[in-house]
Design an enzyme around this catalytic site. Structure first.
Site, PDB file in Angstrom:
ATOM      1  N   PHE A 239      44.124  29.562 -20.765  1.00  0.00           N
ATOM      2  CA  PHE A 239      45.122  29.565 -19.688  1.00  0.00           C
ATOM      3  C   PHE A 239      46.372  28.782 -20.036  1.00  0.00           C
ATOM      4  CE2 PHE A 239      42.887  25.561 -18.679  1.00  0.00           C
ATOM      5  CZ  PHE A 239      43.957  24.712 -18.424  1.00  0.00           C
TER       6      PHE A 239
ATOM      7  N   LYS B 144      41.486  39.725 -24.237  1.00  0.00           N
ATOM      8  CA  LYS B 144      40.923  39.238 -22.982  1.00  0.00           C
ATOM      9  C   LYS B 144      41.591  37.906 -22.681  1.00  0.00           C
ATOM     10  CE  LYS B 144      38.485  36.794 -20.977  1.00  0.00           C
ATOM     11  NZ  LYS B 144      38.860  35.845 -19.845  1.00  0.00           N
TER      12      LYS B 144
ATOM     13  N   GLU C 100      41.738  34.627 -17.021  1.00  0.00           N
ATOM     14  CA  GLU C 100      41.853  35.225 -15.689  1.00  0.00           C
ATOM     15  C   GLU C 100      42.628  34.332 -14.727  1.00  0.00           C
ATOM     16  OE1 GLU C 100      37.909  32.990 -15.776  1.00  0.00           O
ATOM     17  OE2 GLU C 100      39.232  34.082 -17.158  1.00  0.00           O
TER      18      GLU C 100
ATOM     19  N   SER D 283      38.067  25.567 -25.337  1.00  0.00           N
ATOM     20  CA  SER D 283      37.354  24.299 -25.440  1.00  0.00           C
ATOM     21  C   SER D 283      36.290  24.364 -26.532  1.00  0.00           C
ATOM     22  CB  SER D 283      36.693  23.957 -24.106  1.00  0.00           C
ATOM     23  OG  SER D 283      35.637  24.869 -23.836  1.00  0.00           O
TER      24      SER D 283
ATOM     25  N   CYS E 114      46.175  21.774 -26.480  1.00  0.00           N
ATOM     26  CA  CYS E 114      45.232  21.231 -27.467  1.00  0.00           C
ATOM     27  C   CYS E 114      45.942  20.381 -28.506  1.00  0.00           C
ATOM     28  CB  CYS E 114      44.443  22.354 -28.130  1.00  0.00           C
ATOM     29  SG  CYS E 114      45.433  23.410 -29.198  1.00  0.00           S
TER      30      CYS E 114
ATOM     31  N   GLU F  29      37.896  15.459 -23.913  1.00  0.00           N
ATOM     32  CA  GLU F  29      39.211  16.084 -23.872  1.00  0.00           C
ATOM     33  C   GLU F  29      39.588  16.258 -22.403  1.00  0.00           C
ATOM     34  OE1 GLU F  29      41.635  19.831 -25.825  1.00  0.00           O
ATOM     35  OE2 GLU F  29      39.585  20.173 -25.135  1.00  0.00           O
TER      36      GLU F  29
END
Length: 500
Positions: A150, A174, A177, A227, A282, A383
């Protein structure tokens, strides 16, 4: 009125048929603005089938045809960059200037793909034996898939599919969402640029869609950014199904500040690297490792700068930081700050009570700065993926490097110093895939590859650059021996003297 985001399969919009929908919120208001179709396994299968059908012709198309499409695509993306950025702001929440920067970094990889002709050149050795030549060539894999996060809904997909399709593959994306609209616009613009139907497909969904891609026999490779726990799962599952995998995981990026560093420059870098994009990246610096002799002065400088950052809606030109993606994520980030003092940290700035007037239902959190953090605290180990910066203090350079190398993550890191010898030692001794010297976020340019070490990467290939080209192609070696034309069968005259 709520907008609906559907799938993009075979060059057209395909309405969701699973009956499952996900909510998409405006992070600045907390209001649900969009519903997104969540694909069933059958719908994922339809996208893979469209990609497989398209590969039959795209995989054998000329490099000239592919690059012509990509050049047109690059021009369209450039013309529509404000529109793409606006979708990012509306669904992710980052400020417009930050969203524009995301699009620009994605464009770098499109530009790299435009020059794919040189990247796909093979090698030739002649006369390795009498009249024997050996050639190495690279060929596309077939249908490949990308599963993206995201936090960069346009950039990370553009780190994947432009190179993949330039190499002759077809692609099923993909996206997250949580903010799906930018990915659909990217696909629509590719079609407008002349990309044949089925070469790029977008299916939205949750774990059902992810697992369908990981298990589908016609998907040859999977790229993932997200992640570490999910990266590990993606790598294990896709590999077990015989697929090539590059799965980029999480990070806890450290910045070592040595006593000779320009502390003002280091503080500027720490603030921008820790709090830019609300810390939802990240490559954020989430841990500053300061030598004791400069730690107090550095923390003071960071606090002074952080207190001046203006937080507000991403579409407000005066905002420097926006909200977090969801209410649940905002609350999770806040929990690390509220628990830090109990675990021995000094809370220099506490942003957990921040709100924006007129937008009280938004997913707001202020900037938090935690000093004297221990390596066994939750705020250091995890994180956080939010605007929380931890400061750890060490006595020596060696202590700092040892602390950093003990982290299970090895994504990006940085050192701030004026000493070239110290910087050289650091870049050789630190255990991370990307290193910055007086550069806080060492994201490589497009023609170098992006990726970390240890729990930040699962698989053998980094993303984009040369590694990306190698990931999306496979090598083939052809050994050839032709008889001399003078040895032609009797009755066949090629015009060569028979002198052998």
């Amino acid at each position: 009125m709520t907008k609906t985001v559907n799938h993009w399969i075979g060059g057209k919009t395909v309405e969701g048929a699973s009956g499952n929908w996900g909510p998409v919120t405006d992070p600045a208001t907390g209001a649900v603005t969009t519903r997104v179709a969540l694909a069933s396994a059958d719908e994922v299968g339809a996208a893979v089938a469209a990609a497989k059908q398209a590969f039959a012709t795209w995989g054998t198309s000329s490099l000239a045809q592919r690059t012509a499409v990509l050049f047109r695509y690059r021009a369209l993306l450039d013309a529509r960059r404000d529109d793409i950025a606006a979708l990012i702001t509306a669904e992710h929440g980052k400020v417009h200037s930050d969203a524009l920067g995301e699009v620009a970094r994605g464009l770098e990889i499109v530009e790299l793909a435009c020059g794919i002709t040189t990247q796909l050149k093979g090698e030739l050795s002649t006369q390795v034996s009498s009249r024997v030549d050996v050639a190495s060539i690279r060929q596309p894999l077939g249908v490949v898939a990308g599963i993206t996060p995201f936090n960069f809904p346009a950039m990370v997909p553009m780190w994947m599919f432009p190179l993949a399709i330039a190499c002759g593959n077809t692609f099923v994306l993909k996206p997250s969402e949580k903010d799906p609209s930018a990915a659909v616009l990217l696909a629509e613009l590719a079609a407008e640029a002349g990309l044949p139907d089925g070469v790029l497909n977008v299916v939205h969904g949750d774990k059902v869609a992810v697992d369908a891609l990981l298990e589908h026999p016609d998907v040859a490779a999977v790229s993932f950014v997200g992640s570490t726990p999910i990266a590990r799962y993606i790598h294990a599952t896709a590999s077990a199904n015989g697929k090539r995998v590059q799965a980029l995981g999480g990070a806890k990026n450290h910045m070592l500040v040595l006593p000779d560093a320009d502390l003002d420059a280091a503080a500027d870098a720490a603030v921008s690297a820790a709090y830019g994009s609300a810390g939802e990246r990240c490559m954020a610096i989430s841990a500053v490792v300061a030598l004791d002799s400069v730690a107090d002065a550095l923390v003071d400088r960071i606090r002074e700068r952080a207190e001046k950052i203006k937080i507000g809606p991403g579409n407000d030109p005066s905002s420097e930081m926006g909200p977090l993606i969801t209410r649940a994520h905002r609350d999770k980030v806040a929990s690390y700050v509220t628990g830090a003092a109990a675990q021995g940290a000094e809370v220099v700035l506490d942003g957990t009570g921040y709100t924006v007037e007129g937008y009280e239902d938004g997913h707001w959190i202020g900037l938090s700065l935690l000093d004297k953090v221990s390596t066994d605290s939750d705020a250091y180990r995890d994180e956080i993926f939010g605007p929380v910066l931890c400061v750890l203090r060490v006595a020596t350079y060696e202590d700092g490097v040892a602390l950093m190398n003990a982290s299970p993550f090895g994504n990006g890191t940085a050192v701030f110093t004026r000493d070239g010898g110290a910087a050289r030692r650091f870049q050789m001794e630190i255990e991370a895939g990307m290193v910055g010297v007086n550069v806080p976020i060492p994201v490589p340019v497009g023609y170098h590859s992006f990726g970390g070490w240890k729990d930040s990467l699962f698989g053998d290939h980094h993303i984009y650059g040369n590694d990306g080209v190698h990931f999306y192609t496979r090598g083939k070696v052809v050994t050839t021996r032709w008889p001399d034309p003078s040895e032609a069968p009797a009755g066949v005259d090629l015009g060569f003297p028979r002198n052998h």
